[in-house]
Design an enzyme around this catalytic site. Structure first.
Site, short mmCIF file in Angstrom:
data_model
loop_
_atom_site.label_atom_id
_atom_site.label_comp_id
_atom_site.label_asym_id
_atom_site.label_seq_id
_atom_site.Cartn_x
_atom_site.Cartn_y
_atom_site.Cartn_z
N THR A 117 0.81 -1.22 0.00
CA THR A 117 0.00 0.00 0.00
C THR A 117 0.85 1.27 0.00
OG1 THR A 117 -1.51 1.31 1.37
CG2 THR A 117 -0.10 -0.21 2.53
N TYR A 141 -1.57 0.56 10.02
CA TYR A 141 -1.81 -0.21 8.80
C TYR A 141 -0.59 -0.11 7.88
CZ TYR A 141 -3.46 -1.07 4.06
OH TYR A 141 -3.57 -1.51 2.77
#
Ligand code: UDP
Length: 323
Positions: A117, A141
């Site tokens: 990501t 995250y």
């Protein structure tokens, strides 16, 4: 090729599975259905219900399917949730992911495409963000995905496990059959379309005081089909490598809402809210490296095309997968 798609019942995994099958690959899906949906698994794929938290389950799936490569999508992926529950992110995205890597080493499966990501970067010094940018995640995250990328380097060096890590910017849109249905929806485009469908009274805009042209966050929205194509190209990469994956363009929250109003023709009310913790103001990808090295070229560059495909899917499946 024979491919095992781990997390293939989720949004991105389901559409990659569909494309793999369309291109004639023998494809199996392993998923615990925690975030994913049984109906999101293409009927042409073999489905194995299992959980990465249990090393034996993934090892059995690898032994029975004997894939040439694994695509790994099984992770928690919400910035806001990771700011409330970091343990869930470190446990699932790192610890459970290690079970997959160890099972791959044990069963001699030597190739992985990893779902990473842009959240590994945090607010960047330069835009668009190249692979050489310094990763400085500002939420658990992003930190969990960065940690896993570092682990991958060592598994390559020590065990010869070859990987391609794809750092997605904002995946959006749908194929004809599969789309975005999260049990708790936090993503911008589905949330706006849910308002258009009358399922929510208004869209909450998280922050209008960012240092961006209209004060709302800017993201690089990439069509899910373009993203899925990059995964298929990644199967042919020779060496382990990291690629950023976006379109190189950015749209603000206000611009996304305006495009949704235009495409749906519906009234979409909004309410301004404070900033959401962990959100960087602007994230735009440079995807020159994957274009150059793998010949990837996005086919659906425009935000309108992305939203049109998502709107079609949401109209066809207003209750999503219904589970
Ligand atoms: N956002 C918003 N309202 C929503 C959902 C998202 O204003 O209901 C904003 C969010 O704060 C971020 C952008 O839209 O600036 C994209 O958020 P999303 O969750 O879709 O993706 P992220 O960039 O967090 O992965």
């Amino acid at each position: 090729m024979k491919i095992l798609v781990v997390g293939g019942a989720g949004y991105i995994g389901s559409i990659c599975t569909e494309l793999l099958l369309d291109e004639g690959h023998n494809t199996a899906v392993f998923d615990n259905l925690g975030e994913g949906h049984r109906r999101a698994v293409d009927s042409r794929a073999k489905f194995i219900e299992g959980d990465l938290a249990d090393r034996k389950q993934i090892e059995a799936a690898l032994s029975s399917t004997r894939p040439d490569a694994v695509m790994h999508f099984a992770a928690n992926a919400l910035v806001s949730e990771s700011m409330r529950d970091p343990s869930k992110y470190f446990r699932n995205n790192i610890f459970n992911g290690l079970n997959l890597l160890d099972a791959m080493v044990a069963t001699r499966v030597g190739r992985l495409v990893f779902s990473s990501t842009c959240a590994i970067f945090g607010p960047p010094e330069r835009m668009p963000i190249k692979e050489t940018a310094q990763p400085r995640p500002i939420n658990p995250y992003g930190e969990s995905k960065l940690a896993f990328e570092k682990i991958l380097r060592w598994y390559d060096e020590i065990h010869g496990l070859k990987f391609v890590s794809l750092r997605y910017f904002n995946a959006a849109g749908a194929s004809g059959n599969f789309g975005e249905d999260h049990r708790v929806e936090t993503h911008l485009i589905p949330n706006v379309l849910n308002v258009a469908l009358g399922q929510k009274p208004h869209l909450e805009i998280y922050g209008t005081d960012y240092e961006t042209p209209d004060g709302t966050c800017v993201r690089d929205y990439i069509h899910i089909i373009d993203l899925a194509r990059a995964h298929i190209l990644a199967l042919g990469a020779g060496e382990s490598v990291f690629y950023n994956l976006g379109t190189g363009g950015g749209s603000s929250v206000h611009e996304v809402i305006a495009a949704c109003r235009k495409i749906t023709g519906r009234k979409i009310d909004t309410v301004e809210k404070p900033r959401r913790p962990g959100d960087p103001p602007r994230l735009i990808a440079s995807s020159e490296k994957i274009k150059r090295e793998l010949g990837w070229e996005p086919q659906f560059q425009s935000l309108d095309r992305i939203i049109e495909s998502a709107w079609k899917w949401h109209q066809k499946f207003p209750q999503g997968y219904g589970d």
